[in-house]
Motif scaffolding. Sequence first.
Motif, PDB file in Angstrom:
ATOM      1  N   ARG A   1       6.267  16.666  -2.878  1.00  0.00           N
ATOM      2  CA  ARG A   1       5.071  16.584  -2.009  1.00  0.00           C
ATOM      3  C   ARG A   1       3.912  17.370  -2.623  1.00  0.00           C
ATOM      4  O   ARG A   1       2.764  16.906  -2.608  1.00  0.00           O
ATOM      5  CB  ARG A   1       5.398  17.100  -0.608  1.00  0.00           C
ATOM      6  CG  ARG A   1       6.071  16.062   0.301  1.00  0.00           C
ATOM      7  CD  ARG A   1       6.166  16.551   1.729  1.00  0.00           C
ATOM      8  NE  ARG A   1       7.188  17.574   1.862  1.00  0.00           N
ATOM      9  CZ  ARG A   1       8.463  17.340   2.151  1.00  0.00           C
ATOM     10  NH1 ARG A   1       8.870  16.083   2.323  1.00  0.00           N
ATOM     11  NH2 ARG A   1       9.333  18.319   2.266  1.00  0.00           N
TER      12      ARG A   1
ATOM     13  N   ARG B   1       6.807  11.433   1.501  1.00  0.00           N
ATOM     14  CA  ARG B   1       5.551  10.707   1.707  1.00  0.00           C
ATOM     15  C   ARG B   1       4.423  11.468   1.035  1.00  0.00           C
ATOM     16  O   ARG B   1       4.314  12.676   1.199  1.00  0.00           O
ATOM     17  CB  ARG B   1       5.245  10.544   3.200  1.00  0.00           C
ATOM     18  CG  ARG B   1       6.275   9.701   3.957  1.00  0.00           C
ATOM     19  CD  ARG B   1       6.201   8.248   3.527  1.00  0.00           C
ATOM     20  NE  ARG B   1       7.162   7.435   4.250  1.00  0.00           N
ATOM     21  CZ  ARG B   1       7.368   6.155   4.002  1.00  0.00           C
ATOM     22  NH1 ARG B   1       6.718   5.579   3.015  1.00  0.00           N
ATOM     23  NH2 ARG B   1       8.258   5.472   4.682  1.00  0.00           N
ATOM     24  N   VAL B   2       3.599  10.746   0.309  1.00  0.00           N
ATOM     25  CA  VAL B   2       2.483  11.369  -0.407  1.00  0.00           C
ATOM     26  C   VAL B   2       1.185  10.787   0.102  1.00  0.00           C
ATOM     27  O   VAL B   2       1.048   9.557   0.218  1.00  0.00           O
ATOM     28  CB  VAL B   2       2.611  11.119  -1.938  1.00  0.00           C
ATOM     29  CG1 VAL B   2       1.362  11.612  -2.661  1.00  0.00           C
ATOM     30  CG2 VAL B   2       3.851  11.819  -2.474  1.00  0.00           C
ATOM     31  N   ARG B   3       0.241  11.664   0.394  1.00  0.00           N
ATOM     32  CA  ARG B   3      -1.084  11.190   0.823  1.00  0.00           C
ATOM     33  C   ARG B   3      -1.867  10.637  -0.356  1.00  0.00           C
ATOM     34  O   ARG B   3      -1.769  11.159  -1.455  1.00  0.00           O
ATOM     35  CB  ARG B   3      -1.881  12.347   1.435  1.00  0.00           C
ATOM     36  CG  ARG B   3      -1.291  12.914   2.702  1.00  0.00           C
ATOM     37  CD  ARG B   3      -2.137  14.090   3.173  1.00  0.00           C
ATOM     38  NE  ARG B   3      -1.577  14.741   4.349  1.00  0.00           N
ATOM     39  CZ  ARG B   3      -2.071  15.849   4.879  1.00  0.00           C
ATOM     40  NH1 ARG B   3      -3.143  16.422   4.311  1.00  0.00           N
ATOM     41  NH2 ARG B   3      -1.524  16.394   5.949  1.00  0.00           N
ATOM     42  N   ASP B   4      -2.669   9.613  -0.100  1.00  0.00           N
ATOM     43  CA  ASP B   4      -3.527   9.071  -1.154  1.00  0.00           C
ATOM     44  C   ASP B   4      -4.706  10.006  -1.363  1.00  0.00           C
ATOM     45  O   ASP B   4      -5.137  10.709  -0.476  1.00  0.00           O
ATOM     46  CB  ASP B   4      -4.038   7.689  -0.760  1.00  0.00           C
ATOM     47  CG  ASP B   4      -2.928   6.649  -0.888  1.00  0.00           C
ATOM     48  OD1 ASP B   4      -2.102   6.777  -1.810  1.00  0.00           O
ATOM     49  OD2 ASP B   4      -2.890   5.742  -0.047  1.00  0.00           O
TER      50      ASP B   4
ATOM     51  N   PHE C   1       5.022   3.820  -3.732  1.00  0.00           N
ATOM     52  CA  PHE C   1       4.666   5.005  -4.503  1.00  0.00           C
ATOM     53  C   PHE C   1       4.734   4.703  -5.991  1.00  0.00           C
ATOM     54  O   PHE C   1       5.685   4.085  -6.478  1.00  0.00           O
ATOM     55  CB  PHE C   1       5.621   6.163  -4.180  1.00  0.00           C
ATOM     56  CG  PHE C   1       5.413   7.354  -5.075  1.00  0.00           C
ATOM     57  CD1 PHE C   1       4.382   8.244  -4.826  1.00  0.00           C
ATOM     58  CD2 PHE C   1       6.221   7.551  -6.180  1.00  0.00           C
ATOM     59  CE1 PHE C   1       4.164   9.328  -5.664  1.00  0.00           C
ATOM     60  CE2 PHE C   1       6.021   8.640  -7.023  1.00  0.00           C
ATOM     61  CZ  PHE C   1       4.988   9.527  -6.762  1.00  0.00           C
TER      62      PHE C   1
ATOM     63  N   ARG D   1       0.830  -1.214   0.000  1.00  0.00           N
ATOM     64  CA  ARG D   1       0.000   0.000   0.000  1.00  0.00           C
ATOM     65  C   ARG D   1       0.854   1.250   0.000  1.00  0.00           C
ATOM     66  O   ARG D   1       0.452   2.290  -0.512  1.00  0.00           O
ATOM     67  CB  ARG D   1      -0.925  -0.003   1.220  1.00  0.00           C
ATOM     68  CG  ARG D   1      -2.105  -0.937   1.068  1.00  0.00           C
ATOM     69  CD  ARG D   1      -3.114  -0.688   2.162  1.00  0.00           C
ATOM     70  NE  ARG D   1      -3.689   0.655   2.049  1.00  0.00           N
ATOM     71  CZ  ARG D   1      -4.565   1.154   2.909  1.00  0.00           C
ATOM     72  NH1 ARG D   1      -4.955   0.434   3.941  1.00  0.00           N
ATOM     73  NH2 ARG D   1      -5.060   2.360   2.750  1.00  0.00           N
ATOM     74  N   ASP D   2       2.076   1.168   0.619  1.00  0.00           N
ATOM     75  CA  ASP D   2       2.900   2.363   0.688  1.00  0.00           C
ATOM     76  C   ASP D   2       3.859   2.487  -0.497  1.00  0.00           C
ATOM     77  O   ASP D   2       4.710   3.344  -0.523  1.00  0.00           O
ATOM     78  CB  ASP D   2       3.680   2.403   2.004  1.00  0.00           C
ATOM     79  CG  ASP D   2       4.624   1.202   2.145  1.00  0.00           C
ATOM     80  OD1 ASP D   2       4.565   0.286   1.296  1.00  0.00           O
ATOM     81  OD2 ASP D   2       5.406   1.182   3.103  1.00  0.00           O
TER      82      ASP D   2
ATOM     83  N   GLY E   1       2.457  15.447  -5.530  1.00  0.00           N
ATOM     84  CA  GLY E   1       1.715  14.244  -5.173  1.00  0.00           C
ATOM     85  C   GLY E   1       1.961  13.127  -6.174  1.00  0.00           C
ATOM     86  O   GLY E   1       3.056  12.972  -6.706  1.00  0.00           O
ATOM     87  N   ARG E   2       0.925  12.367  -6.465  1.00  0.00           N
ATOM     88  CA  ARG E   2       1.076  11.264  -7.426  1.00  0.00           C
ATOM     89  C   ARG E   2       0.959  11.723  -8.874  1.00  0.00           C
ATOM     90  O   ARG E   2       1.341  11.003  -9.792  1.00  0.00           O
ATOM     91  CB  ARG E   2       0.031  10.169  -7.142  1.00  0.00           C
ATOM     92  CG  ARG E   2       0.237   9.485  -5.799  1.00  0.00           C
ATOM     93  CD  ARG E   2      -0.651   8.264  -5.649  1.00  0.00           C
ATOM     94  NE  ARG E   2      -0.470   7.659  -4.341  1.00  0.00           N
ATOM     95  CZ  ARG E   2       0.499   6.790  -4.044  1.00  0.00           C
ATOM     96  NH1 ARG E   2       1.357   6.423  -4.976  1.00  0.00           N
ATOM     97  NH2 ARG E   2       0.616   6.303  -2.828  1.00  0.00           N
TER      98      ARG E   2
ATOM     99  N   HIS F   1      11.585  10.064  -4.876  1.00  0.00           N
ATOM    100  CA  HIS F   1      10.706   9.932  -3.710  1.00  0.00           C
ATOM    101  C   HIS F   1      11.377   9.099  -2.632  1.00  0.00           C
ATOM    102  O   HIS F   1      11.305   9.429  -1.440  1.00  0.00           O
ATOM    103  CB  HIS F   1       9.373   9.300  -4.125  1.00  0.00           C
ATOM    104  CG  HIS F   1       8.332  10.286  -4.531  1.00  0.00           C
ATOM    105  ND1 HIS F   1       7.361  10.756  -3.671  1.00  0.00           N
ATOM    106  CD2 HIS F   1       8.119  10.919  -5.705  1.00  0.00           C
ATOM    107  CE1 HIS F   1       6.592  11.623  -4.305  1.00  0.00           C
ATOM    108  NE2 HIS F   1       7.031  11.752  -5.546  1.00  0.00           N
TER     109      HIS F   1
END
Length: 320
Positions: free
Chosen positions: A286, A317-320, A6, A3-4, A289-290, A311
């Motif tokens: 950051r 770290r990027v929030r979903d 990227f 899940r983590d 993001g994605r 990254h």
Amino acid sequence: MARDRFAPDFDPDCGDESLTSARQDIVIGRWQGLRALLRTTGSDWLARGHRVRLLAQACAGSSTAESWLAAEPHSADALVLRAATETARAFTLAISAGRGAPIDRSRIDTAVLASLAAADAHPQDPTPWVSLISVARLYPAGVRRQELARWWDELHRRDPYNVEGHLQVLHYYSARWHGTHGLMYDFARDAAGVAPPGCALPVLVQYARVEEFRYMMDGAQGQASVGMSQHWKHDGAVSDVRRTWQRWIAQRGEVPVAPGELRDLNFLTHAACQAGVTDVAADLLRLQGRRATRTPWSYTGDPEKQIVKWHADLKVRVRD
């Protein structure tokens, strides 16, 4: 996949869901979705320019733009899209012909005349002038300086901080087209110098650095040398990254990155990573993001591998 783990999202529409929906209409030959999208976009010139450019690329291989214009011959939006589509077609021909090979001048003339007609139909819209400036560089000798200046004045009068329009002038002035590295950088720095705080125009300097790198790669026939790495890392390049960061990102406030800004942001993020300006690079990754664009990362390697590596290296770290 963990899940983590990227993974960048290379959505060709840069997260513009309304644009994605409208582009699906092109596949089935419907133009009504394009009309609705451009009508609702209105005079948001950033969104309009982004949407028209990507719609035109999608329409270039179909007759959708022509179908709309046949149904509504006096539609200003249809004329604007047709002009951008003819411009996209001319560039497709140029790419197919190969670097430096001339294409049928009538195809360039068609795009120019379509752009002038669109400008007459939609007097407030800067988009047709962007198309004009863009296609001008396909003429083997360019266009007369007075003509380019007139087109530029028309664009500037309508939208003085239009990044795409500035970018097309930058390409025109580059050594790969009708200018020199010096002329290109002078234009980029002059534009950056008059940009208000929070405006994206300072990133033109990073676009110029990529243009210069592409020229070097053309000369080296695609074979990067060890010395080319300094192109991104010398003191001037590092200073340029920090200056763009301060003038644009640091002063834009907590405003979400619009789809039409995502490519600009990627150019600055790529420059910061290549220059080793890790504090700025981490903040930009950051902010990004994605969402990501393949250019300019594709000029220095595999886009996904590079972004994933940065990254990981910078522990972003990027929030979903």
